[in-house]
Design a protein around this motif. Structure first.
Motif, PDB file in Angstrom:
ATOM      1  N   ALA A  10       3.159   7.490 -14.791  1.00 40.87           N
ATOM      2  CA  ALA A  10       4.150   6.698 -14.067  1.00 40.87           C
ATOM      3  C   ALA A  10       3.512   5.462 -13.445  1.00 40.87           C
ATOM      4  CB  ALA A  10       4.828   7.541 -12.994  1.00 40.87           C
ATOM      5  N   ALA A  11       2.292   5.631 -12.913  1.00 43.44           N
ATOM      6  CA  ALA A  11       1.593   4.479 -12.343  1.00 43.44           C
ATOM      7  C   ALA A  11       1.355   3.416 -13.406  1.00 43.44           C
ATOM      8  CB  ALA A  11       0.265   4.933 -11.726  1.00 43.44           C
ATOM      9  N   THR A  12       0.981   3.851 -14.598  1.00 43.21           N
ATOM     10  CA  THR A  12       0.762   2.871 -15.667  1.00 43.21           C
ATOM     11  C   THR A  12       2.062   2.156 -16.024  1.00 43.21           C
ATOM     12  OG1 THR A  12       1.156   4.502 -17.414  1.00 43.21           O
ATOM     13  CG2 THR A  12      -1.085   4.308 -16.587  1.00 43.21           C
ATOM     14  N   VAL A  13       3.150   2.912 -16.100  1.00 40.11           N
ATOM     15  CA  VAL A  13       4.445   2.301 -16.423  1.00 40.11           C
ATOM     16  C   VAL A  13       4.834   1.281 -15.357  1.00 40.11           C
ATOM     17  CG1 VAL A  13       6.911   2.768 -16.652  1.00 40.11           C
ATOM     18  CG2 VAL A  13       5.265   4.262 -17.765  1.00 40.11           C
ATOM     19  N   MET A  14       4.653   1.660 -14.101  1.00 36.48           N
ATOM     20  CA  MET A  14       5.059   0.785 -13.011  1.00 36.48           C
ATOM     21  C   MET A  14       4.158  -0.448 -12.912  1.00 36.48           C
ATOM     22  SD  MET A  14       6.148   3.491 -10.053  1.00 36.48           S
ATOM     23  CE  MET A  14       7.731   4.305 -10.127  1.00 36.48           C
ATOM     24  N   VAL A  15       2.864  -0.246 -13.104  1.00 33.11           N
ATOM     25  CA  VAL A  15       1.944  -1.388 -13.064  1.00 33.11           C
ATOM     26  C   VAL A  15       2.346  -2.412 -14.111  1.00 33.11           C
ATOM     27  CG1 VAL A  15      -0.408  -2.068 -13.653  1.00 33.11           C
ATOM     28  CG2 VAL A  15      -0.029  -0.229 -12.032  1.00 33.11           C
ATOM     29  N   ASN A  16       2.578  -1.949 -15.308  1.00 32.98           N
ATOM     30  CA  ASN A  16       2.915  -2.888 -16.373  1.00 32.98           C
ATOM     31  C   ASN A  16       4.264  -3.550 -16.152  1.00 32.98           C
ATOM     32  OD1 ASN A  16       0.536  -2.485 -17.761  1.00 32.98           O
ATOM     33  ND2 ASN A  16       1.326  -0.746 -18.904  1.00 32.98           N
ATOM     34  N   LEU A  21       0.825  -1.204   0.000  1.00 32.68           N
ATOM     35  CA  LEU A  21       0.000   0.000   0.000  1.00 32.68           C
ATOM     36  C   LEU A  21       0.861   1.256   0.000  1.00 32.68           C
ATOM     37  CD1 LEU A  21      -2.701  -1.053   2.614  1.00 32.68           C
ATOM     38  CD2 LEU A  21      -2.993  -0.897   0.147  1.00 32.68           C
ATOM     39  N   LEU A  22       1.909   1.231   0.816  1.00 35.90           N
ATOM     40  CA  LEU A  22       2.751   2.427   0.950  1.00 35.90           C
ATOM     41  C   LEU A  22       3.571   2.665  -0.310  1.00 35.90           C
ATOM     42  CD1 LEU A  22       3.912   1.960   4.651  1.00 35.90           C
ATOM     43  CD2 LEU A  22       2.138   3.482   3.789  1.00 35.90           C
ATOM     44  N   ILE A  23       4.163   1.603  -0.843  1.00 36.75           N
ATOM     45  CA  ILE A  23       4.944   1.783  -2.069  1.00 36.75           C
ATOM     46  C   ILE A  23       4.033   2.225  -3.208  1.00 36.75           C
ATOM     47  CG2 ILE A  23       6.257   0.539  -3.830  1.00 36.75           C
ATOM     48  CD1 ILE A  23       7.660  -0.979  -1.718  1.00 36.75           C
ATOM     49  N   GLY A  24       2.836   1.663  -3.250  1.00 40.23           N
ATOM     50  CA  GLY A  24       1.896   2.067  -4.291  1.00 40.23           C
ATOM     51  C   GLY A  24       1.505   3.526  -4.188  1.00 40.23           C
ATOM     52  N   LEU A  25       1.521   4.055  -2.994  1.00 43.66           N
ATOM     53  CA  LEU A  25       1.192   5.471  -2.809  1.00 43.66           C
ATOM     54  C   LEU A  25       2.349   6.376  -3.240  1.00 43.66           C
ATOM     55  CD1 LEU A  25      -0.644   7.726  -1.626  1.00 43.66           C
ATOM     56  CD2 LEU A  25       0.453   7.295   0.577  1.00 43.66           C
ATOM     57  N   PHE A  26       3.571   5.972  -2.898  1.00 48.03           N
ATOM     58  CA  PHE A  26       4.716   6.869  -3.118  1.00 48.03           C
ATOM     59  C   PHE A  26       5.340   6.729  -4.500  1.00 48.03           C
ATOM     60  CE2 PHE A  26       5.054   6.322   1.640  1.00 48.03           C
ATOM     61  CZ  PHE A  26       4.601   7.587   1.928  1.00 48.03           C
ATOM     62  N   SER A  27       5.420   5.519  -5.025  1.00 51.47           N
ATOM     63  CA  SER A  27       6.221   5.315  -6.237  1.00 51.47           C
ATOM     64  C   SER A  27       5.728   6.110  -7.446  1.00 51.47           C
ATOM     65  CB  SER A  27       6.316   3.822  -6.564  1.00 51.47           C
ATOM     66  OG  SER A  27       5.040   3.238  -6.627  1.00 51.47           O
ATOM     67  N   PRO A  28       4.419   6.274  -7.686  1.00 49.02           N
ATOM     68  CA  PRO A  28       4.047   7.087  -8.858  1.00 49.02           C
ATOM     69  C   PRO A  28       4.497   8.532  -8.755  1.00 49.02           C
ATOM     70  CG  PRO A  28       2.185   5.742  -8.134  1.00 49.02           C
ATOM     71  CD  PRO A  28       3.228   5.634  -7.070  1.00 49.02           C
ATOM     72  N   ARG A  29       4.761   9.027  -7.533  1.00 47.49           N
ATOM     73  CA  ARG A  29       5.209  10.411  -7.396  1.00 47.49           C
ATOM     74  C   ARG A  29       6.632  10.593  -7.894  1.00 47.49           C
ATOM     75  NH1 ARG A  29       0.282  11.691  -7.083  1.00 47.49           N
ATOM     76  NH2 ARG A  29       1.158  13.712  -7.540  1.00 47.49           N
ATOM     77  N   CYS A  30       7.304   9.498  -8.256  1.00 46.89           N
ATOM     78  CA  CYS A  30       8.660   9.621  -8.812  1.00 46.89           C
ATOM     79  C   CYS A  30       8.644  10.347 -10.157  1.00 46.89           C
ATOM     80  CB  CYS A  30       9.299   8.249  -8.982  1.00 46.89           C
ATOM     81  SG  CYS A  30       9.577   7.384  -7.422  1.00 46.89           S
ATOM     82  N   GLY A  86      -3.945   5.039  -8.512  1.00 46.44           N
ATOM     83  CA  GLY A  86      -3.157   6.171  -8.996  1.00 46.44           C
ATOM     84  C   GLY A  86      -3.383   6.495 -10.457  1.00 46.44           C
ATOM     85  N   LEU A  87      -4.082   5.631 -11.182  1.00 44.19           N
ATOM     86  CA  LEU A  87      -4.341   5.924 -12.594  1.00 44.19           C
ATOM     87  C   LEU A  87      -5.204   7.166 -12.752  1.00 44.19           C
ATOM     88  CD1 LEU A  87      -5.005   2.356 -14.035  1.00 44.19           C
ATOM     89  CD2 LEU A  87      -2.903   3.677 -14.099  1.00 44.19           C
ATOM     90  N   GLY A  88      -6.003   7.451 -11.745  1.00 45.38           N
ATOM     91  CA  GLY A  88      -6.850   8.633 -11.814  1.00 45.38           C
ATOM     92  C   GLY A  88      -6.227   9.865 -11.196  1.00 45.38           C
ATOM     93  N   ASP A  89      -4.926   9.830 -10.965  1.00 44.07           N
ATOM     94  CA  ASP A  89      -4.250  10.960 -10.333  1.00 44.07           C
ATOM     95  C   ASP A  89      -4.395  12.212 -11.198  1.00 44.07           C
ATOM     96  OD1 ASP A  89      -1.978  12.742  -9.456  1.00 44.07           O
ATOM     97  OD2 ASP A  89      -1.691  11.054  -8.091  1.00 44.07           O
TER      98      ASP A  89
END
Length: 1648
Positions: A1062-1068, A957-966, A1051-1054
């Motif tokens: 970034a969330a899409t890139v990381m998810v894939n 949960l925490l990584i999913g919250l922070f990583s797209p902010r990269c 995060g896709l709806g950010d």
């Protein structure tokens, strides 16, 4: 190098001198000089020869060679021999005088060579030059110039020649008419005079010591006469300056009486030149030389010229000096030199002239006069000795001048006075004070940049020269020690001299050390005789206070401490040894730091510790009390200097703390409270610090004094007549309250911890609580600060853990109120910071805060700090500092709350509070929230203690919250996000049991990636995000993967597009790396993806979702397909998009299509249900799974990329979808979907039809298009085949048309398609068997089956279905067999018995109550009769005729019509031995046939009429046969299907009633289709055309034509040769082949 080589190399270089490039020329000259350094003689000879040999070489090149020669000669004159020197002299002389006109560069270069050689070979040079300097003729200009330069360069060699030169030159002066030549003679006379004076001044070194000045006197005077009396009157300025330059040195050589005689004319004449020449340097220089000469001879006429001279010289000294003009500076030096001469000869006249000028208000006059005065004091000291008082008194007005230039000049004068004893005179103290005043000027932080011609001087320049002067006077002028010591001490304490403290202290240290060297008694200060000197207490207080900011004023802290150390005996006798140890340590600390690195708080603590140590050493209560009194006395001196006054308050508190007298302490505290300036925040803070420090030793006294002060009248508001000041008094009272509250806070913070717990609630907080209702921001701040200090004091106590703080909740609530009251968008006061600090300390105390209180506290603090708008960069450093402090306070509060719950759950709670801010649309809020998150994670990591291996359950949960902010838009946010992920990965490692100092190579890669996130482009940014996701994938526990993915899906709806991408890139990336572990979670992931797609319209999110589904499907294809099939029907656009995403990769698409085919057949296609209770027949409702699979197939195959997979599964897909169409004809949607279908139909953008049959037809179309069969689709559209497929009545016809189109355009696909369909002929669903049989039957209507060698297998397959339980299947089997006649007529004979047996068997079908099978059999048999072998047909003719006779009387028109037509064809086909047998059947059926001529149904009548016509008499030979009816075949029979009439190979028409005829519903359903359109006559087969003609009753309908003569046997089907000409299929009665005739031969023939 050898000489020839050097000569050759030199020649080469000399040839290169003529190069056009100046750079090359310069390099060649440099090379010549360098070569000359190695071989000077050879190079010089080479140059000399080259110039002689190249007479015509242009003078610029000759000049360069001569300059190179001069350089070599000058450097190696001692190495030259006479021959080389002689050759060079001759060459240079020639070069110099070759051209009569002046060529300056060339001739000057030659002259310089002669001068260089003359330094050693003066005789040879003079010999050559004098040869060109002959009496009676003017010499060349450069001959005279060379003589002048030789005199300057070689004095001792030249002076002996001067007598002869002068005797030759003097006559030439009268001959010189041009100014240029006159200038040359003036220059020569000047140089000759200067050389002579130098020679006479150094006779001890001269070769001829007998030379005397008188030797040249007469010649010089003669020359003087010409120059002064004639040439000086010239209008040419250059000549006048040359004359005056020469007169100066010449005046020293004039006879004394002549000089005395000429002075009255000479001096005014020279002074007059000041007015004629702007550059006066040469005039001043010459004037100085003349004055020196006059003084030397003791001139009496000089005094008469003094006024003129002083005025002229003073005007020159007042000319402003321009730094860009060195001649002006030099002129001033020469003018001052003149003043020195006059001061020595006439000091009284000079001072009488100068000193009144000091009173002038003109700046230049005063500055110039001061310059002269300083110069005179220095250069004419003996003459000025008796004038000191007079000069000192004249300085009164200049000391008051504020002009910086005047100040600078005054300081310089005072410096000169100090060196010559002036300051020891009465009035000298004023000079010293003036210097100190200038040292105290404020330094400029950035000195002004002055223009070169600017006359302004910065104040800092005056200050700097004053500081330098004071130090130099103190250290280098011994006689000043008694003047400055101890006088300079008086300047320590007045605040107006604060800026001069550093130089004062330095000077005093030096003076004190000198006094110590003399003796102890001399060092001790005698206060009895110096009442104005500051006391030891004042000195100590002053120096200690100013040391609190040690780097101000050029480092006054170190200087003050050094002075204290030196004065220790004067401060207190006991301090020497201790200060010798402690003060160096303080100085060392200052040396180790700079103003930027020094901690002010730490430095002040060191100074206070030094003070406490000093007081301890003294241990004298009287001395300590006196020191405290002095400190209080000095407090007003620091009004406006808040920081130093604040420190002085701390010193007072420290001193009172050391005092043993409680009365003194309380009295001093009372006075401080009464006299403090409570309006000033800094003073309130300083006073509170004083009380706090004092409370360390006197807690009870301090609290008692504060209590007394609270009860005093000070807090009472004024009333009565002075009520007009009420507001002001209220404000003052509020400030007093603030002071009091701060005092309580500092007392709590400073008091001994063992005492403060007992008094914090009863004595301290009790008095603070009564002021919490205030609205005054300043008082609020004081309250918050005091609560913060009190809380901190409790926390730092050793008994804090056991202390139960009963007022904690109330205080926290009050702090929250203060925080909430602050404006959320701006930060102007530190209330928030202090309140959060207080809450931080309070939170750590018992009892613990309730959860809702803690949540409210966090929420309030975040909403108060994070939204604050950032200040524009560089505008307000204070605001930025305040915000940073507030953020640090917030960090401390959050970490303090986290400290009480150091678990993953506690961390999760904190992050949940920050989560909305992390996703904020405002960048500054995101970066702050992420900064706080990183801080919390670092704290959690640093304090992590894992006693057992437990899971970090919320890592995903925490990584999913922070990583797209990269990929955030703000670089700072990106950096913080990577820091958060980095900390989380190490937290996971910690929970896995790794030590805190363990470094993981994979996680450490994040730090290298972090550096690349500062200013990257988008491509680099998302590549970095992918790399970060790879790192996460390698270190994330499997059980955390799904939570991470689900969080990232959120995060896709950010709102930040970058983060969403970034969330899409990381998810894939995660799905690619770890997707193989997600099989059980596929439904959840697919569901989330669908919901996210419904929330956003961004194209990149859609593409990413497609990629995600594709990646999942590549690893869990069945699960993805199942999940997507579970989507609500009808599929929305996003679900359709996800289906199409599965068509990207052929191998995956094949899997998906295969799975969908399985789903299609996994469930029954429909369920039967009764729509109403009383309904007689059940309705059919589609089942959901096959319906969803059908829609999914349509979507997948609509993607262009699905082509290869469709081709691979072409037959399976075709068969499955065709049968799906068949089994959904007439099938309804479930009720819950019917409403959706209607709603979708009414929408603006119509989705794909959800109707079961239509969806299947759409899927089949998509499959054909993707399989490359566009022609099939188009043909079906043109013929309306797709619409027919969807209806119950037209389904069979639609299948027929599809098969026809496939046969025509998709022949190569048919073998596998047929194979797939054959496999379905055993289906439990009759409609599917009907469809497959109908498709296969229609294929036989085309020759393509023959081409593909499918005929045999098709026939076998159809024959095998003859016993099918479904009558429609059996009927279609018969149709297919009959279609061979059209598709492969040449194959009918080969399969004749098989075909006839099957068709005739259909006539005997007993299970068909409607006789539709028999009808199809009769129609098919009619098509086959003409093509089968007669021997195959004859055995069955009778059986067929007998079998069809009952149908003549059938109630159904189609059966009657078909049977009559077949009977006619049988009659036509019979012949030979079967004709007699068939004749009996004809006779037997004659009556019914005749009766049917009157049949009420038109088609029957027409058929019957076409085949029953009267037989005429035997035709005579030559008779023409009857003509065919007009128009050919005549009208088409009604009810005959169109495709039977279009082409010769078309099958016979099927039975159908005329329009409007009432037929049973069952018949209509089984026939499956509407009546066909009537085709054109030209498309009707031959057999049908005759029947058509007869049916219409047109011309010749009943006409009987004579039989044609026998033509012999013909090919099968060519029956016309052995029959009467007539319509085909006509049955005629004619005699047998024997000679006997039939009895009825005359009767008309009847057509059956």
């Amino acid at each position: 190098m050898t000489e020839p080589y050097v000569r050759k190399l030199s020649t080469i270089l000399l040839d290169a001198v003529t190069d056009k490039d100046p750079l090359v020329q310069e390099q060649v000259c440099g090379a010549l000089c360098a070569l000359g350094d190695a071989q000077p003689a050879e190079v010089l000879r080479a140059c000399e020869e080259y110039l002689w040999q190249h007479e015509k070489l242009a003078h610029p090149y000759r000049t360069m060679i001569l300059r190179a020669m001069e350089t070599v000669v000058s450097g190696h004159i001692s190495e030259l021999d006479k021959d080389v020197a002689r050759a060079i002299i001759l060459l240079a002389s020639s070069e110099m005088t070759r051209a009569k006109e002046l060529v300056c560069d060339w001739q000057q270069a030659a002259s310089n060579v002669l001068v260089a050689v003359g330094k050693r070979f003066i005789g040879k040079v003079m010999e050559e030059v004098l040869s060109k300097f002959q009496p009676g003729a003017l010499p060349h200009y450069y001959v005279v110039q060379t003589l002048a330069n030789l005199a300057a360069s070689n004095v001792f060699g030249m002076v002996p020649f001067l007598t002869s030169i002068l005797s030759t030159m003097l006559p030439m002066l009268g001959m010189a008419k041009h100014d240029t030549m006159r200038v040359a003679f003036c220059c020569a006379l000047q140089r000759f005079s200067e050389s002579t004076l130098e020679y006479l001044a150094n006779l001890d070194q001269a070769p001829d010591p007998t030379v005397r000045k008188d030797t040249f006197a007469s010649d010089i005077f003669s020359a003087y006469d010409v120059l002064f009396n004639h040439w000086m009157q010239s209008r040419e300025a250059k000549l006048r300056l040359a004359v005056v330059e020469a007169l100066g040195p010449m005046s020293h050589l004039l006879p004394s009486e002549k000089l005395e005689e000429q002075l009255p004319k000479l001096l005014p004449g020279v002074v007059a030149l000041y007015r004629k020449h702007a550059e006066a340097f040469h005039v001043s220089k010459s004037l100085g030389q003349i004055l020196e000469a006059a003084v030397v001879v003791g001139s009496r006429t000089l005094e008469a010229q003094l006024d003129l001279l002083l005025a002229a010289l003073h005007a020159q000294i007042c000319v402003p000096v321009e730094s860009s003009s060195p001649l002006v500076v030099s002129n001033q030096k020469e003018v001052l030199r003149c003043f020195t001469v006059l001061a020595c000869c006439a000091p009284d006249r000079l001072l009488a002239f100068l000193l009144p000028k000091l009173d002038a208000s003109n700046e230049r006059t005063r500055v110039g006069t001061l310059q002269v005065l300083r110069h005179v004091i220095n250069s004419a000291a003996p003459q000025m000795e008796v004038k000191k008082p007079f000069i000192l008194s004249s300085m009164r007005l200049p000391l008051l001048d504020t002009n910086t230039k005047v100040k600078r000049a005054v300081v310089q004068v005072i410096s000169a006075m100090a060196h010559h004893g002036y300051l020891e005179q009465p009035g000298g103290e004023a000079m010293v004070e003036y210097i100190v005043q200038q040292c105290a000027l404020p330094p400029e932080s950035e000195p002004r940049k002055l223009a070169p011609d600017s006359e302004d001087l910065a104040e800092d320049g005056v200050r700097a020269i004053s500081i330098s002067t004071l130090y130099l006077v103190s250290t280098t002028v011994d006689r000043m020690s008694d003047v400055l010591w101890p006088y300079l001490l008086e300047f320590l304490t007045p605040t107006r001299f604060t800026g001069a403290l550093t130089p004062l202290c330095r000077s005093l240290v030096h003076l004190a050390q000198k006094k110590q060297e003399v003796g102890a008694d001399a060092f001790l200060i005698q206060y009895d005789g110096n009442v104005s000197l500051p006391s030891p207490y004042a000195i100590t207080t002053r120096l200690l206070t100013v040391s609190s900011h040690p780097y101000l004023g050029d480092g006054r802290g170190a200087a003050s401490l050094r002075l204290l150390n030196v004065l220790h005996r004067n401060i207190h006798p006991l301090l020497g040894q201790r200060w010798a140890t402690t003060i160096p340590l303080l100085l060392e600390h200052l040396d180790e730091h700079t103003e930027e690195t020094l901690s002010q708080k730490e430095w002040e603590e060191k100074l206070l510790a030094f003070l406490r140590d000093t007081l301890t050493v003294v241990s004298d209560n009287t001395w300590i009390c006196q020191l405290s009194l002095e400190m209080c006395k000095q407090l007003p001196c620091y009004n406006g200097i808040a920081q130093e006054k604040n420190f002085l308050y701390k010193c007072i508190g420290t001193t009172l703390g050391a005092a043993s007298s409680k009365e003194v302490v309380r009295k001093q505290l009372q006075e401080l409270l009464e006299t403090a300036r409570h309006q000033e925040e800094a003073e309130r803070e300083g006073l509170a610090s004083c009380f706090g420090i004092c409370a360390i030793s006197h807690l009870d006294d301090v609290l008692a004094q504060l209590e007394d002060f609270m009860r005093s009248d000070v807090f009472r508001k004024s009333t009565g007549i002075f009520n007009i000041f009420k507001d002001r008094n209220e404000n003052e009272v509020e400030k007093l309250k603030g002071t009091l509250i701060l005092c309580y806070g500092h007392v709590a913070a400073r008091a001994p911890r063992e005492l403060v717990l007992a008094k914090v609630e009863s004595d301290i907080l009790r008095n603070i609580f009564q002021y919490f209702s205030t609205k005054d921001p300043a008082l609020k701040l004081c309250l918050v600060q005091s609560v913060c200090m009190a809380s901190q004091a409790i926390c730092s106590s050793a008994q804090a853990n056991s202390f139960h703080f009963s007022q904690k909740a109330e205080l926290v609530a009050q702090m929250m109120e203060f925080i909430k009251a602050e404006p959320p968008d701006s930060l102007r006061t530190p209330i928030r910071k202090k309140a959060m600090l207080a809450c931080t300390y309070l939170a750590s105390l018992e009892p613990a805060l309730e959860e809702h209180v803690q949540a409210d506290l966090i929420h309030s603090c975040l909403h108060s700090v994070l939204p604050v708008l950032p200040e524009p960069e560089g505008e307000d450093d204070h605001q930025e500092s305040l915000y940073l402090d507030t953020m640090r306070a917030l960090e401390g509060l959050l970490t303090g709350l986290l400290r009480r719950n150091m678990t993953p759950q506690g961390l999760q709670i904190m992050v949940e509070h920050l989560s909305p801010w992390i996703k904020s649309p405002r960048g500054h809020e995101r970066v702050r929230a992420l900064s706080l998150s990183a801080c919390l994670l670092r704290y959690f990591l640093e304090h992590l203690h894992v006693s057992a291996l437990v899971p970090f359950h919320n890592l995903g949960l925490l990584i999913g919250l922070f990583s797209p902010r990269c990929a955030d838009l703000w670089p700072a946010t990106r950096q913080e996000a990577v820091s958060c992920v980095y900390a989380l990965l190490y937290l996971q490692l910690g929970y896995e049991g790794f030590s805190r100092d363990y470094r993981d190579d994979v996680a450490e890669r994040l730090l290298t990636l972090k550096e690349g996130l500062v200013h990257p482009d988008s491509a680099i940014l998302f590549h970095t995000c992918n790399s970060i996701a790879q790192i996460i994938a390698k270190r994330l526990p499997p059980e955390q993967l799904i939570s991470l993915l689900l969080t990232m899906f959120e995060g896709l709806g950010d709102p930040d597009r970058n983060c969403s991408r970034a969330a899409t890139v990381m998810v894939n990336c995660l799905l690619k790396e770890r997707g193989n572990m997600l099989q059980e979670k596929v439904p959840e992931i697919v569901s989330v993806l669908r919901s996210k797609l419904q929330e956003t319209r961004e194209e990149y999110v859609l593409q990413a979702a497609q990629r995600s589904v594709h990646l999942l499907a590549s690893q869990h294809c069945a699960a993805v397909v199942t999940s997507l099939l579970g989507s609500p029907l009808p599929f929305d656009s996003h679900t359709c998009t996800l289906w199409r995403a599965l068509a990207v990769e052929p191998s995956l698409t094949t899997q998906v299509l295969g799975l969908l085919l399985e789903k299609l057949s996994k469930d029954v296609p429909f369920k039967e249900t009764r729509a109403f209770l009383l309904s007689s027949s059940p309705g059919r409702v589609a089942t959901l799974l096959p319906l969803a699979a059908t829609c999914a197939l349509c979507e997948v195959m609509s993607a262009p990329a699905s082509g290869p997979a469709v081709l691979e599964l072409y037959p399976q897909l075709f068969a499955a979808l065709l049968l799906r169409i068949s089994c959904t004809v007439g099938v309804a949607l479930p009720r819950n979907l019917q409403a959706k279908e209607r709603k979708g139909a009414g929408s603006a953008v119509a989705p794909r039809s959800l109707e079961p049959c239509s969806s299947a037809a759409d899927a089949l179309q998509a499959m054909l298009l993707r399989g490359g069969n566009e022609d099939v689709v188009q043909r079906m559209e043109l013929e309306g085949g797709w619409q027919l497929l969807r209806t119950s009545a037209g389904h069979e016809e639609g299948v027929t048309r599809l098969a026809s189109a496939m046969a025509k355009f998709a022949g190569p696909r048919l073998p596998l398609v047929m194979k797939a369909l054959v496999c379905t002929q055993s289906s439990v669903y009759e409609i599917q068997r009907v469809t497959s049989t109908g498709f296969l039957a229609e294929l036989l209507n085309s020759n393509v089956v023959n081409d593909l060698m499918l005929l045999e297998s098709l026939l076998d397959n159809l024959a095998a279905r003859q016993k099918d339980t479904c009558a429609s299947v059996r009927r279609l089997v018969l149709r297919g067999l009959a279609n061979v006649a059209s598709g492969s007529p040449d194959k009918v004979r080969a399969h004749g018995p098989q075909l006839l047996t099957a068709v005739i068997g259909g006539l005997d079908d007993r299970d068909d109550p409607h006789s539709l099978v028999a009808l199809e059999a009769m129609v098919g048999l009619a098509r086959l009769l003409d093509l089968v072998e007669p021997q195959d047909l004859h055995p069955v003719l009778l059986h067929v005729a007998i079998r069809i006779r009952p149908f003549f009387d059938s109630e159904k028109m189609e059966l009657r019509s078909a049977s009559i037509r077949l009977f006619g064809h049988l009659n036509k086909a019979c012949g030979g031995r079967c004709e007699d047998v068939f004749l009996e059947q004809v006779v037997g059926g004659l009556v019914p046939l005749l009766l049917h001529l009157q049949d009420p149904q038109g088609p029957v009548t027409s058929v019957c009429a076409a085949h029953v016509r009267p037989q005429p008499a035997v035709r005579r030979a030559g008779d023409r046969p009857p003509e065919a009816p007009a128009g050919g075949a005549g009208p088409t029979l009604r009810g005959v299907p169109q495709h039977h009439l279009q082409a010769p190979d078309a099958p016979l028409p099927r039975a159908a009633g005329p329009p409007g005829e009432h037929r049973p519903l069952l018949l209509q359903e089984q026939l499956g289709g509407r009546p066909r359109r009537r085709p054109h006559a030209h498309g009707v087969p031959g057999a049908a055309r005759g029947a058509g003609a007869a049916a219409t009753g047109g011309p010749g309908a009943a006409d009987c034509s004579p039989p044609a003569p026998p033509q012999g046997p013909g090919p099968p089907g060519a029956h016309e040769g052995c029959r009467d000409s007539g319509p085909p299929g006509e049955v005629r009665l004619r005699p047998p082949c024997s000679a006997t005739r039939h009895p009825c031969e005359q009767s008309p023939r009847v057509c059956a």
